[in-house]
Scaffold this motif. Sequence first.
Motif, short mmCIF file in Angstrom:
data_model
loop_
_atom_site.label_atom_id
_atom_site.label_comp_id
_atom_site.label_asym_id
_atom_site.label_seq_id
_atom_site.Cartn_x
_atom_site.Cartn_y
_atom_site.Cartn_z
N SER A 98 43.94 56.57 51.73
CA SER A 98 44.14 55.24 51.18
C SER A 98 44.31 55.25 49.66
CB SER A 98 42.95 54.35 51.55
OG SER A 98 41.74 54.90 51.08
N HIS A 99 44.43 56.45 49.06
CA HIS A 99 44.63 56.54 47.62
C HIS A 99 46.09 56.24 47.27
CE1 HIS A 99 40.65 57.66 46.49
NE2 HIS A 99 40.61 58.68 47.32
N LEU A 101 44.86 61.40 61.14
CA LEU A 101 43.54 61.10 60.61
C LEU A 101 43.73 60.41 59.27
CD1 LEU A 101 41.68 64.47 61.33
CD2 LEU A 101 41.81 62.43 62.77
N HIS A 102 43.28 59.16 59.18
CA HIS A 102 43.45 58.40 57.95
C HIS A 102 42.10 58.30 57.24
CE1 HIS A 102 45.27 55.70 55.11
NE2 HIS A 102 44.35 54.78 55.33
N VAL A 103 42.07 58.76 55.99
CA VAL A 103 40.84 58.83 55.21
C VAL A 103 40.74 57.64 54.27
CG1 VAL A 103 39.54 60.19 53.53
CG2 VAL A 103 40.86 61.34 55.32
N ILE A 104 39.61 56.94 54.35
CA ILE A 104 39.34 55.80 53.47
C ILE A 104 38.08 56.10 52.69
CG2 ILE A 104 38.83 53.33 53.34
CD1 ILE A 104 40.27 53.01 56.02
N ASP A 105 38.16 56.03 51.34
CA ASP A 105 36.97 56.21 50.51
C ASP A 105 36.37 54.84 50.26
OD1 ASP A 105 35.00 56.87 48.74
OD2 ASP A 105 36.25 58.25 47.56
N THR A 106 35.19 54.61 50.81
CA THR A 106 34.58 53.28 50.75
C THR A 106 33.74 53.10 49.49
OG1 THR A 106 32.63 54.05 51.98
CG2 THR A 106 34.48 53.17 53.26
N PHE A 107 33.81 54.03 48.52
CA PHE A 107 32.98 53.95 47.32
C PHE A 107 33.18 52.64 46.59
CE2 PHE A 107 32.45 54.61 42.71
CZ PHE A 107 31.13 54.97 42.68
N ALA A 108 34.44 52.15 46.56
CA ALA A 108 34.75 50.94 45.79
C ALA A 108 34.07 49.71 46.37
CB ALA A 108 36.25 50.73 45.72
N THR A 109 33.58 49.80 47.63
CA THR A 109 32.96 48.63 48.25
C THR A 109 31.47 48.56 48.00
OG1 THR A 109 32.55 49.76 50.34
CG2 THR A 109 34.70 48.72 50.07
N PHE A 110 30.88 49.66 47.42
CA PHE A 110 29.45 49.67 47.15
C PHE A 110 29.13 48.81 45.93
CE2 PHE A 110 28.64 54.12 49.13
CZ PHE A 110 29.01 53.59 50.35
N SER A 111 27.86 48.40 45.79
CA SER A 111 27.44 47.64 44.61
C SER A 111 26.10 48.18 44.12
CB SER A 111 27.32 46.15 44.95
OG SER A 111 26.33 45.95 45.95
N PHE A 112 25.76 47.91 42.86
CA PHE A 112 24.52 48.37 42.24
C PHE A 112 23.81 47.16 41.65
CE2 PHE A 112 21.72 51.46 40.62
CZ PHE A 112 21.35 51.07 39.35
N ASP A 113 22.55 46.93 42.09
CA ASP A 113 21.80 45.75 41.64
C ASP A 113 22.59 44.47 41.87
OD1 ASP A 113 20.31 47.44 38.78
OD2 ASP A 113 19.67 47.29 40.87
N ASN A 114 23.25 44.43 43.06
CA ASN A 114 24.03 43.26 43.47
C ASN A 114 25.25 43.00 42.59
OD1 ASN A 114 22.26 42.66 45.60
ND2 ASN A 114 20.88 41.60 44.19
#
Length: 244
Positions: free
Chosen positions: A20-21, A87-100
């Motif tokens: 997905s890059h 095989l489709h690779v998705i990096d979900t890092f962008a969906t994470f959050s820190f301290d909301n």
Amino acid sequence: MSLIIEPGKSDFIKANVSNSHNDAVAFEVKFAKDLTVAQLKSKLEILTGGCASTMKVQVFKGDTCLSTLDNNNAQLGYYANCDGLRLHVIDTFATFSFDNAPVEKFELTKDQYDQRTDSLRNYLKQNRMGKYNEEEMQQLEEKRRIQAEEVQKRAELCVLGGRCEVTVPGNPTRRGTVRYNGQLEGKSGYFIGVEYDEPLGKNNGSFGGKAYFTCAPNYGGFVSPLSVTVGDFPPEDFNMDDEL
């Protein structure tokens, strides 16, 4: 947990890999069936530049997602057969959050991405894979051209009202009459509409709510011209009265 390989079956699969890059080019890679999903992600990390710990891997057939490899401890061979699929690779890092607070998505300009030496695009260029393999692309284009010519040639033989035999893998050979020759709304390519001698079809001459010809329910079907052989095929006699 060990993987049992059936006799005569390969213990490897070949699958196309995309991500997905910035550059979603698919290329073919061979993987051992006894790899765990976690080990697979580690290998895909090297190929795609994604992060194994935040990686999601989906199995696609064409544009349809069949499943998600969501059990890191499971072996690749225990999932539905991935051989020949994507095989489709998705990096979900962008969906994470820190301290909301949402994490800002990391993006590169086209020029910045072109200058990176650890990108998927650079890997493909260095190894002359996918669209960067000119010879492979020429062979693929030639294969498509020859197939298109064969489809056109076979379609021209399918005259309306002509008798034919239809051979589709996984189905019995069926005889019938050509009732339609052309394109279907919402589908690419040419199709032959056939009215079968027996109720071995899938429709009544309609597709997607549009009628292309008329026949009894389950007597109609639409197939590729490559599956149709036109000739003197009289209706088969299915009268069982004289059978001993």
